[in-house]
Design a protein around this motif. Structure first.
Motif, PDB file in Angstrom:
ATOM      1  N   PRO A  68     -15.498  -5.922 -38.070  1.00 42.33           N
ATOM      2  CA  PRO A  68     -15.384  -6.468 -36.702  1.00 42.33           C
ATOM      3  C   PRO A  68     -16.655  -7.188 -36.272  1.00 42.33           C
ATOM      4  O   PRO A  68     -17.763  -6.679 -36.444  1.00 42.33           O
ATOM      5  CB  PRO A  68     -15.113  -5.224 -35.851  1.00 42.33           C
ATOM      6  CG  PRO A  68     -14.509  -4.237 -36.795  1.00 42.33           C
ATOM      7  CD  PRO A  68     -15.176  -4.481 -38.119  1.00 42.33           C
ATOM      8  N   GLN A  69     -16.452  -8.353 -35.707  1.00 42.72           N
ATOM      9  CA  GLN A  69     -17.560  -9.188 -35.258  1.00 42.72           C
ATOM     10  C   GLN A  69     -17.526  -9.321 -33.742  1.00 42.72           C
ATOM     11  O   GLN A  69     -16.472  -9.560 -33.152  1.00 42.72           O
ATOM     12  CB  GLN A  69     -17.472 -10.580 -35.898  1.00 42.72           C
ATOM     13  CG  GLN A  69     -17.465 -10.581 -37.410  1.00 42.72           C
ATOM     14  CD  GLN A  69     -18.756 -10.094 -37.997  1.00 42.72           C
ATOM     15  OE1 GLN A  69     -19.835 -10.528 -37.608  1.00 42.72           O
ATOM     16  NE2 GLN A  69     -18.652  -9.158 -38.938  1.00 42.72           N
ATOM     17  N   GLU A  70     -18.694  -9.145 -33.113  1.00 42.44           N
ATOM     18  CA  GLU A  70     -18.812  -9.339 -31.667  1.00 42.44           C
ATOM     19  C   GLU A  70     -18.955 -10.829 -31.385  1.00 42.44           C
ATOM     20  O   GLU A  70     -19.932 -11.461 -31.803  1.00 42.44           O
ATOM     21  CB  GLU A  70     -20.023  -8.586 -31.128  1.00 42.44           C
ATOM     22  CG  GLU A  70     -19.969  -7.084 -31.330  1.00 42.44           C
ATOM     23  CD  GLU A  70     -18.998  -6.400 -30.373  1.00 42.44           C
ATOM     24  OE1 GLU A  70     -18.564  -7.057 -29.396  1.00 42.44           O
ATOM     25  OE2 GLU A  70     -18.687  -5.227 -30.595  1.00 42.44           O
ATOM     26  N   VAL A  71     -17.974 -11.392 -30.691  1.00 42.56           N
ATOM     27  CA  VAL A  71     -17.988 -12.820 -30.395  1.00 42.56           C
ATOM     28  C   VAL A  71     -17.737 -13.022 -28.906  1.00 42.56           C
ATOM     29  O   VAL A  71     -17.231 -12.134 -28.205  1.00 42.56           O
ATOM     30  CB  VAL A  71     -16.918 -13.571 -31.210  1.00 42.56           C
ATOM     31  CG1 VAL A  71     -17.197 -13.451 -32.694  1.00 42.56           C
ATOM     32  CG2 VAL A  71     -15.530 -13.054 -30.889  1.00 42.56           C
ATOM     33  N   ILE A  72     -18.096 -14.191 -28.430  1.00 43.16           N
ATOM     34  CA  ILE A  72     -17.822 -14.619 -27.054  1.00 43.16           C
ATOM     35  C   ILE A  72     -17.051 -15.922 -27.130  1.00 43.16           C
ATOM     36  O   ILE A  72     -17.510 -16.895 -27.741  1.00 43.16           O
ATOM     37  CB  ILE A  72     -19.113 -14.804 -26.243  1.00 43.16           C
ATOM     38  CG1 ILE A  72     -19.863 -13.469 -26.131  1.00 43.16           C
ATOM     39  CG2 ILE A  72     -18.799 -15.336 -24.853  1.00 43.16           C
ATOM     40  CD1 ILE A  72     -21.161 -13.565 -25.372  1.00 43.16           C
ATOM     41  N   THR A  73     -15.873 -15.942 -26.558  1.00 41.88           N
ATOM     42  CA  THR A  73     -15.017 -17.119 -26.644  1.00 41.88           C
ATOM     43  C   THR A  73     -15.566 -18.251 -25.785  1.00 41.88           C
ATOM     44  O   THR A  73     -16.550 -18.085 -25.051  1.00 41.88           O
ATOM     45  CB  THR A  73     -13.586 -16.762 -26.203  1.00 41.88           C
ATOM     46  OG1 THR A  73     -13.618 -16.298 -24.841  1.00 41.88           O
ATOM     47  CG2 THR A  73     -13.026 -15.650 -27.076  1.00 41.88           C
ATOM     48  N   ARG A  74     -14.905 -19.392 -25.877  1.00 44.09           N
ATOM     49  CA  ARG A  74     -15.370 -20.564 -25.127  1.00 44.09           C
ATOM     50  C   ARG A  74     -15.295 -20.358 -23.620  1.00 44.09           C
ATOM     51  O   ARG A  74     -16.103 -20.924 -22.873  1.00 44.09           O
ATOM     52  CB  ARG A  74     -14.546 -21.791 -25.532  1.00 44.09           C
ATOM     53  CG  ARG A  74     -15.056 -23.103 -24.971  1.00 44.09           C
ATOM     54  CD  ARG A  74     -14.301 -24.268 -25.551  1.00 44.09           C
ATOM     55  NE  ARG A  74     -12.886 -24.204 -25.211  1.00 44.09           N
ATOM     56  CZ  ARG A  74     -11.984 -25.105 -25.603  1.00 44.09           C
ATOM     57  NH1 ARG A  74     -12.377 -26.119 -26.357  1.00 44.09           N
ATOM     58  NH2 ARG A  74     -10.719 -24.986 -25.268  1.00 44.09           N
ATOM     59  N   ASP A  75     -14.331 -19.528 -23.158  1.00 46.66           N
ATOM     60  CA  ASP A  75     -14.237 -19.230 -21.730  1.00 46.66           C
ATOM     61  C   ASP A  75     -14.984 -17.956 -21.361  1.00 46.66           C
ATOM     62  O   ASP A  75     -14.636 -17.280 -20.386  1.00 46.66           O
ATOM     63  CB  ASP A  75     -12.764 -19.133 -21.305  1.00 46.66           C
ATOM     64  CG  ASP A  75     -11.964 -18.234 -22.233  1.00 46.66           C
ATOM     65  OD1 ASP A  75     -12.505 -17.782 -23.246  1.00 46.66           O
ATOM     66  OD2 ASP A  75     -10.790 -17.977 -21.935  1.00 46.66           O
ATOM     67  N   ASN A  76     -16.019 -17.599 -22.148  1.00 48.18           N
ATOM     68  CA  ASN A  76     -16.953 -16.508 -21.840  1.00 48.18           C
ATOM     69  C   ASN A  76     -16.270 -15.145 -21.745  1.00 48.18           C
ATOM     70  O   ASN A  76     -16.540 -14.360 -20.828  1.00 48.18           O
ATOM     71  CB  ASN A  76     -17.707 -16.797 -20.529  1.00 48.18           C
ATOM     72  CG  ASN A  76     -18.566 -18.050 -20.619  1.00 48.18           C
ATOM     73  OD1 ASN A  76     -19.138 -18.341 -21.664  1.00 48.18           O
ATOM     74  ND2 ASN A  76     -18.637 -18.799 -19.537  1.00 48.18           N
ATOM     75  N   VAL A  77     -15.387 -14.855 -22.668  1.00 50.13           N
ATOM     76  CA  VAL A  77     -14.735 -13.547 -22.746  1.00 50.13           C
ATOM     77  C   VAL A  77     -15.240 -12.837 -24.007  1.00 50.13           C
ATOM     78  O   VAL A  77     -15.082 -13.370 -25.111  1.00 50.13           O
ATOM     79  CB  VAL A  77     -13.203 -13.681 -22.791  1.00 50.13           C
ATOM     80  CG1 VAL A  77     -12.554 -12.304 -22.943  1.00 50.13           C
ATOM     81  CG2 VAL A  77     -12.701 -14.369 -21.534  1.00 50.13           C
ATOM     82  N   PRO A  78     -15.867 -11.658 -23.864  1.00 52.04           N
ATOM     83  CA  PRO A  78     -16.309 -10.934 -25.071  1.00 52.04           C
ATOM     84  C   PRO A  78     -15.124 -10.330 -25.812  1.00 52.04           C
ATOM     85  O   PRO A  78     -14.164  -9.862 -25.213  1.00 52.04           O
ATOM     86  CB  PRO A  78     -17.228  -9.841 -24.492  1.00 52.04           C
ATOM     87  CG  PRO A  78     -16.739  -9.632 -23.098  1.00 52.04           C
ATOM     88  CD  PRO A  78     -16.228 -10.961 -22.615  1.00 52.04           C
TER      89      PRO A  78
END
Length: 271
Positions: A68-78
């Motif tokens: 699992p990778q911690e990412v932040i989407t383009r609309d700033n959702v973790p």
């Protein structure tokens, strides 16, 4: 005699030590005194002990699970995203000569590419359009691993975890969207019903007999219920002759206003 037997035993030991068996799904990359030899196919191969070195390369499809990778989407959702990668070696020599460990290198490239691709997409795309993201991931990873003789066949995003607060917000949004659609459908139904009623009124106005039949049908429907009173309206052009006859013979209190005649009064005992 003893020397000959000793030499023969030594040669037998060397021959046994020189034998290598490669399976059908394996290829061998051999080095003689540090120099690369041609790839070795499956079967029994003879290598000189201390002179040749053999590296086995598995040609089967390898399943690689990306943690699992911690990412932040383009609309700033973790979000936490994991995926699976299926790859196989197509060039054994490149997989040994171009990279130290092709499996570890592919895993690291897959993790980095996953964070990069998911970070460029918004949450709706991540949840509803995974096929497009999988295709982008496969192309990006394959472009990096192709010089290593590694072919990436499938990349699939397995699971997407988002915070509970965001899940509740999405549930409220979905509920509001369903209510909006229900109201729009109800309004369209009312509009279509009003148009049909308008057309029906025009049709009935063109034929007074049809209007009377509709009155009789309504009276029949009312009679099916346990009603005590039925108010039945009649147009003035139908009862006009009766009013003229009554006006000429009877009470002076009757005038020419449009009446609503109480046609019948029934009690539940009439049934």
């Amino acid at each position: 005699m003893i020397a000959a037997i000793t030499v023969a035993l030594l040669l037998l030991v060397v021959a046994v030590a020189s034998m290598r068996v490669l399976k059908e799904y394996e290829r061998g990359v051999a080095f003689r005194l540090g120099r690369l030899r041609e790839p070795l196919g499956p079967g029994v191969r003879l290598l000189l002990p201390g002179v040749d070195k053999l590296i086995r390369v598995d040609l089967r499809v390898v399943t690689l699970t990306i943690p699992p990778q911690e990412v932040i989407t383009r609309d700033n959702v973790p979000a936490r995203v994991n995926a699976v990668v299926l790859f196989r070696v197509t060039d054994p020599v490149k997989s040994v000569m171009s990279v130290e460990n092709h499996a570890v290198a592919t895993s690291q490239i897959a993790q980095t590419t996953l964070r990069s691709v998911v970070g460029r997409a918004d949450l709706d795309t991540l949840l509803a359009h995974r096929a497009d993201l999988n295709e982008d991931l496969a192309k990006s990873i394959a472009a990096m691993t192709q010089p290593w003789g590694v072919e990436v066949e499938v990349v699939e995003i397995k699971d997407v975890e988002i915070p509970e607060a965001m899940q509740r917000a999405m549930a409220r949004e979905a509920e509001a969207e369903r209510e909006r659609r229900a109201k729009v459908i109800n309004a369209r139904g009312e509009l279509q019903a009003s148009a049909e009623l308008r057309d029906a009124a025009k049709t009935l106005s063109e034929s007074p007999a049809s209007l009377q039949l509709r009155y009789l049908q309504t009276l029949l429907e009312l009679g099916a219920d346990h009603n005590s009173t039925v108010v039945f309206p009649l147009p003035i052009d139908i009862i006009g002759p009766f009013l003229d006859a009554v006006r000429g013979t009877a009470a002076p209190g009757i005038n020419g206003t449009s009446p609503v005649i109480r046609a019948a009064e029934r009690t539940p005992h009439d049934h």
